[in-house]
Design a protein around this motif. Sequence first.
Motif, PDB file in Angstrom:
ATOM      1  N   ILE A  85     -70.425  56.174 -31.256  1.00  0.00           N
ATOM      2  CA  ILE A  85     -71.278  55.409 -31.272  1.00  0.00           C
ATOM      3  C   ILE A  85     -70.179  54.218 -30.779  1.00  0.00           C
ATOM      4  CG2 ILE A  85     -73.084  56.222 -31.356  1.00  0.00           C
ATOM      5  CD1 ILE A  85     -74.327  55.260 -33.755  1.00  0.00           C
ATOM      6  N   GLY A  86     -70.695  53.164 -30.606  1.00  0.00           N
ATOM      7  CA  GLY A  86     -70.238  51.771 -30.846  1.00  0.00           C
ATOM      8  C   GLY A  86     -70.775  51.256 -31.934  1.00  0.00           C
ATOM      9  N   PRO A  87     -70.333  49.598 -32.282  1.00  0.00           N
ATOM     10  CA  PRO A  87     -70.936  48.511 -33.941  1.00  0.00           C
ATOM     11  C   PRO A  87     -72.480  48.528 -33.604  1.00  0.00           C
ATOM     12  CG  PRO A  87     -68.638  47.833 -33.428  1.00  0.00           C
ATOM     13  CD  PRO A  87     -68.797  48.729 -32.691  1.00  0.00           C
ATOM     14  N   GLY A  88     -72.422  47.771 -32.502  1.00  0.00           N
ATOM     15  CA  GLY A  88     -73.650  47.273 -31.483  1.00  0.00           C
ATOM     16  C   GLY A  88     -75.056  48.613 -31.663  1.00  0.00           C
ATOM     17  N   GLU A  89     -74.955  49.204 -31.182  1.00  0.00           N
ATOM     18  CA  GLU A  89     -75.483  50.614 -31.292  1.00  0.00           C
ATOM     19  C   GLU A  89     -75.814  51.242 -32.251  1.00  0.00           C
ATOM     20  OE1 GLU A  89     -72.854  50.840 -29.427  1.00  0.00           O
ATOM     21  OE2 GLU A  89     -73.454  49.799 -27.198  1.00  0.00           O
ATOM     22  N   ALA A  90     -75.188  51.326 -33.777  1.00  0.00           N
ATOM     23  CA  ALA A  90     -75.064  52.025 -34.804  1.00  0.00           C
ATOM     24  C   ALA A  90     -75.739  50.820 -35.469  1.00  0.00           C
ATOM     25  CB  ALA A  90     -73.822  51.963 -35.444  1.00  0.00           C
ATOM     26  N   THR A  91     -76.075  49.602 -35.220  1.00  0.00           N
ATOM     27  CA  THR A  91     -76.967  48.806 -35.963  1.00  0.00           C
ATOM     28  C   THR A  91     -77.634  48.163 -35.064  1.00  0.00           C
ATOM     29  OG1 THR A  91     -75.354  47.336 -36.122  1.00  0.00           O
ATOM     30  CG2 THR A  91     -77.319  46.137 -36.327  1.00  0.00           C
ATOM     31  N   ALA A  92     -78.384  48.825 -33.942  1.00  0.00           N
ATOM     32  CA  ALA A  92     -79.671  49.451 -33.646  1.00  0.00           C
ATOM     33  C   ALA A  92     -80.495  50.032 -34.120  1.00  0.00           C
ATOM     34  CB  ALA A  92     -79.532  49.143 -32.297  1.00  0.00           C
ATOM     35  N   ILE A  93     -80.048  51.251 -33.770  1.00  0.00           N
ATOM     36  CA  ILE A  93     -80.184  52.400 -34.975  1.00  0.00           C
ATOM     37  C   ILE A  93     -80.622  52.666 -36.388  1.00  0.00           C
ATOM     38  CG2 ILE A  93     -79.658  54.945 -34.923  1.00  0.00           C
ATOM     39  CD1 ILE A  93     -78.225  55.283 -32.910  1.00  0.00           C
ATOM     40  N   ALA A  94     -79.886  52.075 -37.163  1.00  0.00           N
ATOM     41  CA  ALA A  94     -80.022  51.839 -38.158  1.00  0.00           C
ATOM     42  C   ALA A  94     -80.997  50.648 -38.314  1.00  0.00           C
ATOM     43  CB  ALA A  94     -78.846  51.337 -38.922  1.00  0.00           C
ATOM     44  N   PHE A  95     -81.096  49.988 -38.051  1.00  0.00           N
ATOM     45  CA  PHE A  95     -82.783  48.575 -38.224  1.00  0.00           C
ATOM     46  C   PHE A  95     -83.993  50.016 -37.677  1.00  0.00           C
ATOM     47  CE2 PHE A  95     -81.118  44.330 -37.089  1.00  0.00           C
ATOM     48  CZ  PHE A  95     -80.055  43.924 -38.055  1.00  0.00           C
ATOM     49  N   ALA A  96     -83.783  50.595 -37.005  1.00  0.00           N
ATOM     50  CA  ALA A  96     -84.837  51.631 -36.255  1.00  0.00           C
ATOM     51  C   ALA A  96     -85.119  52.256 -37.657  1.00  0.00           C
ATOM     52  CB  ALA A  96     -84.699  52.253 -34.889  1.00  0.00           C
ATOM     53  N   GLN A  97     -84.285  52.920 -37.877  1.00  0.00           N
ATOM     54  CA  GLN A  97     -85.034  54.097 -39.203  1.00  0.00           C
ATOM     55  C   GLN A  97     -84.754  53.082 -40.401  1.00  0.00           C
ATOM     56  OE1 GLN A  97     -80.864  56.802 -39.370  1.00  0.00           O
ATOM     57  NE2 GLN A  97     -82.171  58.153 -38.870  1.00  0.00           N
ATOM     58  N   GLN A  98     -84.680  52.021 -40.686  1.00  0.00           N
ATOM     59  CA  GLN A  98     -85.117  51.317 -41.751  1.00  0.00           C
ATOM     60  C   GLN A  98     -86.251  50.764 -41.823  1.00  0.00           C
ATOM     61  OE1 GLN A  98     -81.681  49.455 -43.688  1.00  0.00           O
ATOM     62  NE2 GLN A  98     -80.769  50.614 -43.697  1.00  0.00           N
ATOM     63  N   GLY A  99     -86.762  50.705 -40.257  1.00  0.00           N
ATOM     64  CA  GLY A  99     -87.798  50.225 -40.315  1.00  0.00           C
ATOM     65  C   GLY A  99     -87.891  48.350 -40.001  1.00  0.00           C
ATOM     66  N   MET A 100     -86.786  48.172 -40.005  1.00  0.00           N
ATOM     67  CA  MET A 100     -86.537  46.713 -39.859  1.00  0.00           C
ATOM     68  C   MET A 100     -86.864  46.179 -38.516  1.00  0.00           C
ATOM     69  SD  MET A 100     -82.836  46.266 -41.428  1.00  0.00           S
ATOM     70  CE  MET A 100     -82.068  44.804 -41.926  1.00  0.00           C
ATOM     71  N   THR A 101     -87.177  44.855 -38.655  1.00  0.00           N
ATOM     72  CA  THR A 101     -87.582  43.451 -37.086  1.00  0.00           C
ATOM     73  C   THR A 101     -86.967  42.799 -37.479  1.00  0.00           C
ATOM     74  OG1 THR A 101     -89.754  45.118 -37.127  1.00  0.00           O
ATOM     75  CG2 THR A 101     -89.427  43.224 -35.621  1.00  0.00           C
ATOM     76  N   PRO A 102     -85.196  42.464 -36.466  1.00  0.00           N
ATOM     77  CA  PRO A 102     -84.965  41.595 -36.331  1.00  0.00           C
ATOM     78  C   PRO A 102     -85.855  40.116 -35.971  1.00  0.00           C
ATOM     79  CG  PRO A 102     -84.480  42.882 -34.841  1.00  0.00           C
ATOM     80  CD  PRO A 102     -85.187  43.393 -35.660  1.00  0.00           C
ATOM     81  N   VAL A 103     -85.253  38.703 -36.053  1.00  0.00           N
ATOM     82  CA  VAL A 103     -85.951  38.027 -35.832  1.00  0.00           C
ATOM     83  C   VAL A 103     -86.544  37.017 -33.942  1.00  0.00           C
ATOM     84  CG1 VAL A 103     -85.452  35.500 -35.728  1.00  0.00           C
ATOM     85  CG2 VAL A 103     -85.226  36.551 -38.185  1.00  0.00           C
ATOM     86  N   ARG A 104     -84.866  37.842 -33.662  1.00  0.00           N
ATOM     87  CA  ARG A 104     -85.147  38.125 -32.542  1.00  0.00           C
ATOM     88  C   ARG A 104     -85.085  39.697 -31.977  1.00  0.00           C
ATOM     89  NH1 ARG A 104     -80.831  34.221 -30.252  1.00  0.00           N
ATOM     90  NH2 ARG A 104     -81.851  34.864 -28.186  1.00  0.00           N
ATOM     91  N   PRO A 105     -85.758  39.695 -30.693  1.00  0.00           N
ATOM     92  CA  PRO A 105     -86.345  41.019 -30.555  1.00  0.00           C
ATOM     93  C   PRO A 105     -84.262  41.693 -30.210  1.00  0.00           C
ATOM     94  CG  PRO A 105     -87.062  40.193 -28.705  1.00  0.00           C
ATOM     95  CD  PRO A 105     -86.568  39.066 -29.610  1.00  0.00           C
ATOM     96  N   LEU A 106     -83.889  42.480 -30.054  1.00  0.00           N
ATOM     97  CA  LEU A 106     -82.834  43.585 -29.950  1.00  0.00           C
ATOM     98  C   LEU A 106     -83.403  44.242 -28.453  1.00  0.00           C
ATOM     99  CD1 LEU A 106     -81.036  44.956 -32.759  1.00  0.00           C
ATOM    100  CD2 LEU A 106     -80.648  43.068 -32.103  1.00  0.00           C
ATOM    101  N   THR A 107     -81.769  44.355 -27.799  1.00  0.00           N
ATOM    102  CA  THR A 107     -82.389  44.814 -26.725  1.00  0.00           C
ATOM    103  C   THR A 107     -83.184  45.669 -26.125  1.00  0.00           C
ATOM    104  OG1 THR A 107     -79.985  43.830 -25.627  1.00  0.00           O
ATOM    105  CG2 THR A 107     -81.000  45.284 -24.262  1.00  0.00           C
ATOM    106  N   HIS A 108     -83.094  47.399 -27.551  1.00  0.00           N
ATOM    107  CA  HIS A 108     -84.054  47.851 -27.554  1.00  0.00           C
ATOM    108  C   HIS A 108     -84.992  47.814 -27.618  1.00  0.00           C
ATOM    109  CE1 HIS A 108     -79.569  49.497 -28.583  1.00  0.00           C
ATOM    110  NE2 HIS A 108     -79.849  50.548 -27.636  1.00  0.00           N
ATOM    111  N   ASP A 109     -85.775  46.745 -28.685  1.00  0.00           N
ATOM    112  CA  ASP A 109     -86.666  46.105 -28.602  1.00  0.00           C
ATOM    113  C   ASP A 109     -87.345  46.031 -27.604  1.00  0.00           C
ATOM    114  OD1 ASP A 109     -86.989  46.536 -31.427  1.00  0.00           O
ATOM    115  OD2 ASP A 109     -85.225  44.954 -31.658  1.00  0.00           O
ATOM    116  N   LEU A 110     -86.531  44.538 -26.927  1.00  0.00           N
ATOM    117  CA  LEU A 110     -86.928  44.041 -25.470  1.00  0.00           C
ATOM    118  C   LEU A 110     -86.988  45.091 -24.729  1.00  0.00           C
ATOM    119  CD1 LEU A 110     -87.086  41.838 -23.870  1.00  0.00           C
ATOM    120  CD2 LEU A 110     -85.561  42.201 -23.214  1.00  0.00           C
ATOM    121  N   PHE A 111     -85.889  46.696 -24.479  1.00  0.00           N
ATOM    122  CA  PHE A 111     -86.782  47.494 -23.184  1.00  0.00           C
ATOM    123  C   PHE A 111     -88.190  48.127 -23.909  1.00  0.00           C
ATOM    124  CE2 PHE A 111     -84.840  51.472 -21.193  1.00  0.00           C
ATOM    125  CZ  PHE A 111     -85.941  51.119 -20.348  1.00  0.00           C
ATOM    126  N   LYS A 112     -88.548  48.531 -25.226  1.00  0.00           N
ATOM    127  CA  LYS A 112     -90.075  48.920 -25.824  1.00  0.00           C
ATOM    128  C   LYS A 112     -90.839  48.166 -25.260  1.00  0.00           C
ATOM    129  CE  LYS A 112     -91.860  49.974 -29.585  1.00  0.00           C
ATOM    130  NZ  LYS A 112     -93.708  49.444 -29.237  1.00  0.00           N
TER     131      LYS A 112
END
Length: 178
Positions: free
Chosen positions: A56-83
């Motif tokens: 996968i790409g680095p952006g998607e790796a970051t998005a998956i890792a954030f979700a697995q670690q329960g991290m919420t970015p200050v501003r929503p990532l694309t996947h957070d926005l879609f949810k």
Amino acid sequence: MRERPDRLRFHIRGRGHRVATVNELDVVGVRVEMPSNQPIVLLREVGGDRYLPIWIGPGEATAIAFAQQGMTPVRPLTHDLFKDVLDALGQQLTEVRISDLREGVFYAELVFSGGVEVSARPSDAIALALRTGTPIFGSEEVLAEAGIAIPDEQEDEVEKFREFLDQVSPEDFGGGQQ
């Protein structure tokens, strides 16, 4: 999150009335493959001994890792926005399917309540599934072609990989908060 049985394997009737067998998958985690520095997401067959690595790409790796670690970015990532959009529209993602592998490229579908299916990259589908608590399935054909069987005696290596995942952060993949 939804309650799920320990092992789930069933047949689905596709668009062409084709019956496909799918197996439930868990996300083991994300790591960077050396020496290429390419991130991969590793999925494990629930109740089985096959693992499915997907580059996968680095952006998607970051998005998956954030979700697995329960991290919420200050501003929503694309996947957070879609949810958030799905929640606002009252729609439910019912499953994610890793459905095909053609010429080294994996394909996935997002399956919504009401039966609507949308094609997606597996990395995006996995990132969204983790945010929504949606089960992930892999077709038997994909697992047969690209799955790697790791017998019980090699479980030590998998445990070492899990320990590595516990110590890695999303920033290790070159991404960050956006």
